[in-house]
Design an enzyme around this catalytic site. Structure first.
Site, PDB file in Angstrom:
ATOM      1  N   ARG A   1       0.813  -1.216   0.000  1.00 10.27           N
ATOM      2  CA  ARG A   1       0.000   0.000   0.000  1.00 10.27           C
ATOM      3  C   ARG A   1       0.845   1.264   0.000  1.00 10.27           C
ATOM      4  O   ARG A   1       0.382   2.332  -0.435  1.00 10.27           O
ATOM      5  CB  ARG A   1      -1.003  -0.034   1.153  1.00 10.27           C
ATOM      6  CG  ARG A   1      -2.066  -1.114   0.944  1.00 10.27           C
ATOM      7  CD  ARG A   1      -2.824  -1.403   2.207  1.00 10.27           C
ATOM      8  NE  ARG A   1      -1.971  -1.904   3.256  1.00 10.27           N
ATOM      9  CZ  ARG A   1      -1.541  -3.177   3.357  1.00 10.27           C
ATOM     10  NH1 ARG A   1      -1.920  -4.071   2.458  1.00 10.27           N
ATOM     11  NH2 ARG A   1      -0.750  -3.551   4.339  1.00 10.27           N
TER      12      ARG A   1
ATOM     13  N   GLU B   1       6.956 -10.694  14.104  1.00  9.49           N
ATOM     14  CA  GLU B   1       6.652 -11.282  15.410  1.00  9.49           C
ATOM     15  C   GLU B   1       7.238 -12.699  15.482  1.00  9.49           C
ATOM     16  O   GLU B   1       7.844 -13.085  16.475  1.00  9.49           O
ATOM     17  CB  GLU B   1       5.142 -11.296  15.620  1.00  9.49           C
ATOM     18  CG  GLU B   1       4.762 -11.525  17.063  1.00  9.49           C
ATOM     19  CD  GLU B   1       3.265 -11.425  17.281  1.00  9.49           C
ATOM     20  OE1 GLU B   1       2.541 -11.127  16.314  1.00  9.49           O
ATOM     21  OE2 GLU B   1       2.829 -11.679  18.413  1.00  9.49           O
TER      22      GLU B   1
HETATM   23  P1  AMP Z   1       5.565  -2.977  10.937  1.00 12.56           P
HETATM   24  O1  AMP Z   1       6.818  -3.453  10.289  1.00 12.56           O
HETATM   25  O2  AMP Z   1       5.118  -3.834  12.091  1.00 12.56           O
HETATM   26  O3  AMP Z   1       5.618  -1.511  11.311  1.00 12.56           O
HETATM   27  O4  AMP Z   1       4.399  -3.146   9.878  1.00 12.56           O
HETATM   28  C1  AMP Z   1       4.228  -2.187   8.892  1.00 12.56           C
HETATM   29  C2  AMP Z   1       3.869  -2.791   7.573  1.00 12.56           C
HETATM   30  O5  AMP Z   1       2.886  -3.814   7.721  1.00 12.56           O
HETATM   31  C3  AMP Z   1       3.263  -1.741   6.677  1.00 12.56           C
HETATM   32  O6  AMP Z   1       3.786  -1.927   5.367  1.00 12.56           O
HETATM   33  C4  AMP Z   1       1.772  -1.974   6.750  1.00 12.56           C
HETATM   34  O7  AMP Z   1       1.207  -1.916   5.459  1.00 12.56           O
HETATM   35  C5  AMP Z   1       1.602  -3.361   7.346  1.00 12.56           C
HETATM   36  N1  AMP Z   1       0.781  -3.375   8.566  1.00 12.56           N
HETATM   37  C6  AMP Z   1       1.187  -3.736   9.800  1.00 12.56           C
HETATM   38  N2  AMP Z   1       0.190  -3.690  10.676  1.00 12.56           N
HETATM   39  C7  AMP Z   1      -0.901  -3.264   9.989  1.00 12.56           C
HETATM   40  C8  AMP Z   1      -2.257  -3.000  10.351  1.00 12.56           C
HETATM   41  N3  AMP Z   1      -2.721  -3.145  11.606  1.00 12.56           N
HETATM   42  N4  AMP Z   1      -3.095  -2.571   9.383  1.00 12.56           N
HETATM   43  C9  AMP Z   1      -2.637  -2.392   8.120  1.00 12.56           C
HETATM   44  N5  AMP Z   1      -1.391  -2.639   7.730  1.00 12.56           N
HETATM   45  C10 AMP Z   1      -0.516  -3.064   8.645  1.00 12.56           C
END
Ligand code: AMP
Length: 188
Positions: free
Chosen positions: A70, A107
């Protein structure tokens, strides 16, 4: 047609109305922030792109890098608004030319994002865009790719920050901006 006056006062709150929570997607316990209602509304899409780009007008941004999936949808129009080029950062195995890859912790286990090795020249000023910062691992990996190629990271910018997950801690003090913040956080 959406009423433009509806968001004159508080663009972030108005845009948040176009983000829907999908419980237990893609796995149990995750509240997925679905931005497709925002993308399909011409006014909200435009306002979101403008809000992402606004802090970086006249900041000399040469390239806008978007993170699959996205982040790509938002970064390309942000690049256009800023008069910058666009660089895709993709999941592993998607880019056709020679790539640089960066691992980041999930995770459970690890994942990778990649960028073309010749996409960012040393010294180029790069803005990184993604839709959501959750735990911050993806964004930190993107920043490391930019810096690893010698790019100058202007900032990271997110449409949505899930502040309660503390993702900005993973950014190691790198500059970052968020349009919509959920949960306790610094609002920025
Ligand atoms: P992180 O690495 O945990 O910060 O996850 C970020 C990436 O995962 C981004 O590219 C988001 O598109 C996706 N992502 C993680 N959690 C969500 C969520 N709750 N809703 C939508 N996209 C998420």
């Amino acid at each position: 047609m959406t009423d433009r006056r509806a968001h004159e006062g508080d663009t972030a709150a108005w845009l948040a109305g176009f983000v829907r929570d999908i419980p237990d997607f893609p796995q149990p316990g995750v509240a997925f922030k679905d931005i497709t209602p925002l993308l399909r509304d011409p006014e909200a899409f435009g306002a979101a792109v403008d809000a992402l780009a606004a802090p970086f007008q006249n900041r000399g941004v040469e390239l806008v890098a978007g993170i699959e999936a996205r982040g790509l949808m938002l970064a390309a129009p942000v690049a256009h608004v800023l008069g910058a080029g666009f660089v895709p950062m993709r999941k592993i195995g998607k880019l056709p030319h020679t790539t640089r890859s960066q691992a980041y912790a999930l995770e459970y286990g690890t994942d990778h994002i990649e960028v073309h090795e010749d996409a960012i020249a040393p010294g180029q000023r790069v803005l990184v865009v993604d839709d959501v910062i959750a735990t911050g691992g993806t964004a930190a990996a993107a920043a490391e790719l930019v810096e690893g190629l010698g790019g100058e990271l202007v900032s990271l910018v997110f449409l949505v920050k899930l502040a309660f997950l503390g993702g900005v801690e993973r950014l190691g003090g790198r500059p970052h901006v968020s349009v919509i913040t959920y949960g306790p956080g610094d609002g920025g």
